[in-house]
Design an enzyme around this catalytic site. Structure first.
Site, PDB file in Angstrom:
ATOM      1  N   GLU A  67      40.773   2.434  71.699  1.00 36.11           N
ATOM      2  CA  GLU A  67      42.140   1.894  71.569  1.00 36.11           C
ATOM      3  C   GLU A  67      42.908   1.884  72.886  1.00 36.11           C
ATOM      4  OE1 GLU A  67      41.101   4.810  70.429  1.00 36.11           O
ATOM      5  OE2 GLU A  67      42.676   6.333  70.312  1.00 36.11           O
ATOM      6  N   CYS A  80      36.622   9.348  67.994  1.00 36.81           N
ATOM      7  CA  CYS A  80      36.614  10.720  68.508  1.00 36.81           C
ATOM      8  C   CYS A  80      36.449  11.731  67.364  1.00 36.81           C
ATOM      9  CB  CYS A  80      37.858  10.981  69.349  1.00 36.81           C
ATOM     10  SG  CYS A  80      37.561  12.285  70.549  1.00 36.81           S
ATOM     11  N   HIS A 119      37.742   6.801  72.984  1.00 31.10           N
ATOM     12  CA  HIS A 119      38.909   6.155  72.368  1.00 31.10           C
ATOM     13  C   HIS A 119      39.010   4.699  72.816  1.00 31.10           C
ATOM     14  CE1 HIS A 119      41.012   9.809  70.841  1.00 31.10           C
ATOM     15  NE2 HIS A 119      40.295  10.401  71.772  1.00 31.10           N
TER      16      HIS A 119
HETATM   17  N1  GLN Z   1      39.059  17.851  68.376  1.00 35.12           N
HETATM   18  C1  GLN Z   1      37.938  17.074  68.790  1.00 35.12           C
HETATM   19  C2  GLN Z   1      37.426  17.493  70.158  1.00 35.12           C
HETATM   20  O1  GLN Z   1      38.143  18.116  70.908  1.00 35.12           O
HETATM   21  C3  GLN Z   1      38.288  15.604  68.800  1.00 35.12           C
HETATM   22  C4  GLN Z   1      39.291  15.220  69.828  1.00 35.12           C
HETATM   23  C5  GLN Z   1      39.924  13.877  69.602  1.00 35.12           C
HETATM   24  O2  GLN Z   1      39.826  13.319  68.537  1.00 35.12           O
HETATM   25  N2  GLN Z   1      40.610  13.350  70.604  1.00 35.12           N
HETATM   26  O3  GLN Z   1      36.323  17.203  70.496  1.00 35.12           O
END
Ligand code: GLN
Length: 531
Positions: free
Chosen positions: A504, A376, A502
């Protein structure tokens, strides 16, 4: 009609009630039961989505896009239960539901009270979560004695009265006092007393302690709490938490449950035994650096930590995690701090703080050909780094960190532009991703169409995609409908893969996630080459 297991916590928080609940779930599944979970959190946030991970650990995201407590992650990792919106309820959510009903005139003429109105909402949510299961495990967040927990305790007391097959389990703490060289049972006695004063007599106690409890301590606890000695279960600190179901079985926990619930056959934990055996005899030690912002509280990255544990198994690799606070990284020390890492992982995150350190770590991984997994924000950071140092757009940035950047390589998602509300408004939960054949991602997933969980507001700026690709950054996964970048990778690198989602959150003990498995495999190979 479902049977119910209620789990309350005593003495202090942070004892691992979620792992205990998940282990009970695993034990029951091994006996052939269909189980479900509900976690009731007495705090007033509607969900933990806007909480700082330092407050509450990781925010776990369900497939249906709900931001939940991290305990829900344990439930999915240990069992086959599928966790959705109905499986996590907070006081905040219930109060807002209740007040909405009041405004809609559903209670015209009545005074709305904690009992019965709030307690009824709580009971309703428990019954809803129990609909399709034989046994519902209900975990109450917090500790007995918390003011905001009272309506929840009252609600489960009432469910106990309304249903035949229920069991109340209290998880407490038995501290070892070094100075006196003694295990102390008094906090447990007090905690049970507090629960009794609320009308609940726990029938089983799970006692957390550093070491396994000796018989005489179990006897003492049983005597003073009016719980049978055979129903006092010891849960010592474990290096591998997945061993807990085995430990429960060893203590005949299922026999204790059987006194209160209708249970089938005996547990069969053969596959657990096997996997724990493997986890205890892993051979090759490798070092993975997690370069993040919340590294002081490991619970902030719980699912990533667990996904790495799962990935150890098929690789026979023992992972030592090196938690690196990205804020401490500088141009001068990055080599020193990372030179012994066999893999570098940049997790998700929000806000400017620590981003520059993460960019330095990514550059180090890219240039020194150290296996890299970006998740992410970790993917966004990898794209920023590539743009700055390969395309040479030195002040490229995400508009999340610099709204006026000359090269907004990461920008807010179209759908997010006008959203002002902060709670539950990100791009959340399962979204499809199309993988390009002939890429590393395809090699890893062996599938063109995948579903992964998301939690973000920003995306790779589509205007730069062609330029990035022309310079060697491969976009190997996209969300086809809107052409969003979902996976990136680099050629001429042993493993440089990053995802907007994600992975994970989908990794389970018995279903390790392929991205983590391949990342660990690559890290192990690097070790072999003595880079
Ligand atoms: N801050 C980034 C976004 O909102 C990444 C978010 C995250 O890593 N969950 O896109």
């Amino acid at each position: 009609m479902s049977q119910f297991i209620f789990i309350t916590g005593g003495v202090i928080s942070g004892l691992g009630k979620g792992v205990a609940a998940a282990s009970i779930g695993a034990l029951l599944e091994s006996m052939g039961h269909k189980i479900s979970f509900i976690k009731l959190d007495p705090y007033l946030n509607v969900d933990p989505g806007t909480m700082n991970p330092f407050q509450h650990g990781e925010v776990f995201v369900t497939q249906d896009g709900i931001e939940t407590d991290l305990d829900l992650g344990h439930y999915e990792r240990f069992t086959n239960a599928i966790i959705k919106k109905i499986n996590n309820v907070t006081a905040g959510k219930l109060y807002s539901q209740l007040l909405e009903k009041e405004r809609n005139g559903e209670f015209l003429g009545k005074t709305i009270q904690t009992i019965p109105h709030l307690t009824n909402e709580i009971k309703e949510s428990i019954y809803t979560a129990s609909k399709n299961s034989e046994i519902t495990i209900v975990e109450i967040g917090g500790t007995i004695g918390d003011i905001e927990g009272l309506p929840f305790i009252e609600a489960i007391r009432q469910i106990g009265l309304e249903n035949e097959n229920c069991v109340f389990i209290h998880l407490t703490y038995v501290p070892y006092i070094k100075f006196a060289q003694e295990l102390k049972t008094k906090p447990t006695q007090h905690s049970v007393k507090a629960l009794l004063s609320l009308g609940i007599h726990p029938q089983i106690l799970i006692c957390r302690s550093e070491q396994e409890l000796p018989v005489e301590i179990k006897k003492k606890i049983a005597l003073f709490t009016n719980v049978k000695e055979s129903d006092v279960v010891s849960a010592p600190d474990l290096e591998i938490v997945y061993e807990l179901p085995l430990l429960f079985e060893k203590q005949m926990f299922h026999k204790s449950l059987e006194k209160f619930l209708n249970l089938k056959t005996k547990p069969n934990l053969e596959k657990w035994q096997k996997i724990i055996g493997t986890l205890k005899t892993l051979k090759n030690t490798i070092k993975i650096a997690i370069v993040g912002k919340y590294t002081d509280l490991k619970d902030s990255y719980k699912s990533i930590h667990e996904a790495l544990i799962h990935a150890q198994i098929s690789n026979n690799a023992k992972i030592n995690i090196d938690w690196i606070n990205a804020e401490d990284l500088t141009q001068e020390n990055v080599k020193e701090k990372l030179k012994n890492s066999h893999g570098i992982l940049i997790p998700g995150g929000f806000g400017l703080r620590a981003v520059e350190g993460k960019i330095l770590a990514t550059q180090f991984a890219r240039e020194n050909k150290i296996p890299f997994l970006g998740i992410c924000l970790g993917m966004q950071v990898a794209v920023i780094e590539f743009t700055r140092n390969v395309l040479n757009f030195k002040n490229a940035n995400s508009t999340e960190f610099d709204s006026k950047t000359e090269h907004p390589i990461i920008k807010i998602l179209q759908e997010q532009k006008d959203i002002k509300i902060k709670g539950a408004t990100m791009r959340l939960g399962n979204q499809t991703c199309k993988i390009q054949k002939g890429t590393k991602a395809f090699e890893i997933y062996k599938n063109e169409n995948i579903l992964e969980r998301h939690r973000h507001r920003y995306e790779v700026n589509p205007e730069y995609v062609k330029l990035l690709e022309r310079n060697g950054l491969k976009i190997s996964g996209i969300y086809e409908k809107e052409n969003l970048t979902e996976i990136i990778e680099l050629e001429n690198h042993p493993f440089f893969v990053a995802s907007q989602f994600h992975p994970e959150f989908k990794s389970k003990l018995f279903e390790p996630h392929p991205l983590f498995v391949e990342f660990v495999k690559a890290s192990e190979m690097i070790k072999g080459t003595n880079f």
